[in-house]
Structures are given as structure tokens and as C-alpha cells.
Scaffold this motif. Sequence first.
Motif, mmCIF file in Angstrom:
data_model
loop_
_atom_site.group_PDB
_atom_site.id
_atom_site.type_symbol
_atom_site.label_atom_id
_atom_site.label_comp_id
_atom_site.label_asym_id
_atom_site.label_seq_id
_atom_site.Cartn_x
_atom_site.Cartn_y
_atom_site.Cartn_z
ATOM 1 N N TYR A 213 25.799 42.160 32.130
ATOM 2 C CA TYR A 213 25.317 41.596 30.867
ATOM 3 C C TYR A 213 25.861 42.382 29.670
ATOM 4 O O TYR A 213 26.333 41.788 28.699
ATOM 5 N N TYR A 216 29.447 41.579 29.107
ATOM 6 C CA TYR A 216 29.589 40.244 28.503
ATOM 7 C C TYR A 216 29.317 40.305 26.998
ATOM 8 O O TYR A 216 30.101 39.788 26.189
ATOM 9 N N LEU A 242 19.151 34.144 30.817
ATOM 10 C CA LEU A 242 20.197 33.805 31.782
ATOM 11 C C LEU A 242 19.740 34.042 33.210
ATOM 12 O O LEU A 242 18.917 34.924 33.481
ATOM 13 N N TYR A 243 20.296 33.234 34.119
ATOM 14 C CA TYR A 243 20.268 33.537 35.548
ATOM 15 C C TYR A 243 21.641 34.095 35.918
ATOM 16 O O TYR A 243 22.665 33.696 35.354
ATOM 17 N N TYR A 244 21.676 35.020 36.883
ATOM 18 C CA TYR A 244 22.923 35.688 37.262
ATOM 19 C C TYR A 244 23.205 35.415 38.745
ATOM 20 O O TYR A 244 22.328 35.556 39.599
ATOM 21 N N TYR A 245 24.447 35.059 39.043
ATOM 22 C CA TYR A 245 24.851 34.731 40.413
ATOM 23 C C TYR A 245 26.153 35.451 40.768
ATOM 24 O O TYR A 245 27.049 35.559 39.926
ATOM 25 N N ILE A 259 22.383 41.447 42.570
ATOM 26 C CA ILE A 259 22.379 41.403 41.108
ATOM 27 C C ILE A 259 20.943 41.236 40.632
ATOM 28 O O ILE A 259 20.171 40.470 41.218
ATOM 29 N N GLY A 263 21.035 41.298 34.965
ATOM 30 C CA GLY A 263 22.492 41.269 35.023
ATOM 31 C C GLY A 263 23.145 42.541 35.493
ATOM 32 O O GLY A 263 24.338 42.740 35.264
ATOM 33 N N VAL A 282 31.460 35.997 39.514
ATOM 34 C CA VAL A 282 30.121 36.007 38.916
ATOM 35 C C VAL A 282 29.965 34.790 38.018
ATOM 36 O O VAL A 282 30.896 34.420 37.295
ATOM 37 N N PHE A 284 27.160 32.916 35.187
ATOM 38 C CA PHE A 284 25.941 32.973 34.378
ATOM 39 C C PHE A 284 25.445 31.539 34.163
ATOM 40 O O PHE A 284 26.236 30.623 33.922
#
Length: 287
Positions: A213, A216, A242-245, A259, A263, A282, A284
Motif C-alpha cells: 500500500y 502504491y 481496498l481489498y488486497y489479493y 497479505i 496491504g 498483486v 487491488f
Amino acid sequence: PQGVQGETGAQGPQGIQGEKGDQGDQGPTGATGAQGPQGEVGPQGPAGPTGPTGAAGANGLDGATGPQGPKGDPGDPATDDQTLSTDGTAGNLSISGGNSVTLNVNDGDSVIGNETVTGMVLNASTGVLTLSEGGNTDKTVDLSGLNTDDQIASEVDLDAELDVDGDGVNETTVQEAIQDVVKVTATAGRIFYPPSIAINAATTGTGRTLNLYTQYTAEFGSPMASSAGAPGAIPVYAANELYYYVTNYDTDVFANVSISATGVMTYDVIATPRNYNAIINVVFVVK
């Protein structure tokens, strides 16, 4: 009166020698004489045989990882400044100095272009509303019999089956179709990739962390170049918006990848990469 001494007579024969007496005590040692001159050095003897080689000692501990070097010249395949490209075919993706892959770009029903309504046209003379759906037959709705004072679009039935968002469920009213158009458009805008980040995998290690994060927001907050008239910074989302993948990573290089909700990515480096194509993908998603 004493008489005159007479002449001495001739010496008689020597008598028998007596026994040898005991040896007397040794006298003191005399002073040391001067040292004589040094003799010449003799010739060197032949070299002896070489002894056996000793066993190798144990390897020492690895030293600390040095600082990361400067970024290489742009476009050099020997650095991580490589270029992604495609040959225009569906799913094709390649990287300069590396390999190419074909991504699966099929949607749920394997029909391209039926997920969005590309246009709506109302014929004023006939009252027919036409919904254009990319790659498929247009859908029509007859509105000629409606009284707009007491009818709403959500009550209008479609005269043909229409699956706007590709979820396998046909929309039966104009209102449902419009809602699904909004949903498809909104979903596409909520998903984005964060900036590319170089990860140091020159040495193995466990429990390493990287705050995706903050990376970013740092890059979006101070872009290195922008078009004329563009703001100096790109708008960013808050961490809790945000969701983080992590969608994919190289399992030959990385392990135990996770994660957090803010983030922060945690990972192990289990092997150094053989080339510059080791990746972690990754994504978002806006909540």
C-alpha cells in the motif's frame, strides 16, 4: 778434639723403586683458547617429498546482503527494465529478453461481447426501445402502450431473453438490464493493478515483508512524468478502502505468501531466481 771429616765415598748402586703412590688431586682447568675460524657451508641436500593436502575447512557464514545497486539502462534484457508486449492474439503476453505466455481470457459462457449493453435507441414513432448487445442479436422492448404518468421502466418486460452481465441469469425488465449494466461498469472500474515493484530475491530468507500500500501511494503521489495539464499527483484510496489479493507467484522462488488487510505482504524466498521472470502478481479491489 773433633777429628777431620774424611772424604765422601763413591755412590752406591740405586735401590729398588718403591711402590707407586696415590694419584694426586687434579689441578685447576686452564683458560679456554681462542675460537678457530668458521668452516665453509656444505652443499644443500635434496628437497623432501611433498606432504598430503589437508582437508578443506568448513564454509564461513554468509555475509550481510549489500545495498541494492542502481537500476540498469532502460531496455537492457540483462536488467529488470523489460517491456511487456503482445502480438495482438487473445491472451498473448511476452516480455523482452524472456518468454511469452497465453492467458485464459474466456468468460463464463465463452461468448465475447455479451456482457455489456453497448447502446440504447428509442424509436419515437413506434415506441420500440432497442438494446444493442455486442456480438449478439439486439434486444427490443415495446413501450408504445405505456402511460408514462403511471408506469415505470422497472415494470416493462423485455420481449426477448437478455443476459447483460453474463451471470447466467436473464434480465426480464428494463430496470434489471440497466442495473446490471451499472454493475458491470462499476466492477471493471474497481479492480486495478498497483505499480510494479522490484523485490530483492538475491538471497534466501523467511518472514520478509513489503508494504504494497505505501509503495502504491508513494508512486501515485509523485509520478516521474505526466501529460500537459495533468495534476501533480494521482488520486489514491485509503488503506481501509481496498481489498488486497496475490493472484499468482513463482512457487520455485517464493513460499508462504500472505497479505494483510492493510496491504502488507509477507513472504519467504526459498531459492534465487534463475532469470528476471520470477513474478508475484498483486491486484487491488475497491471495497
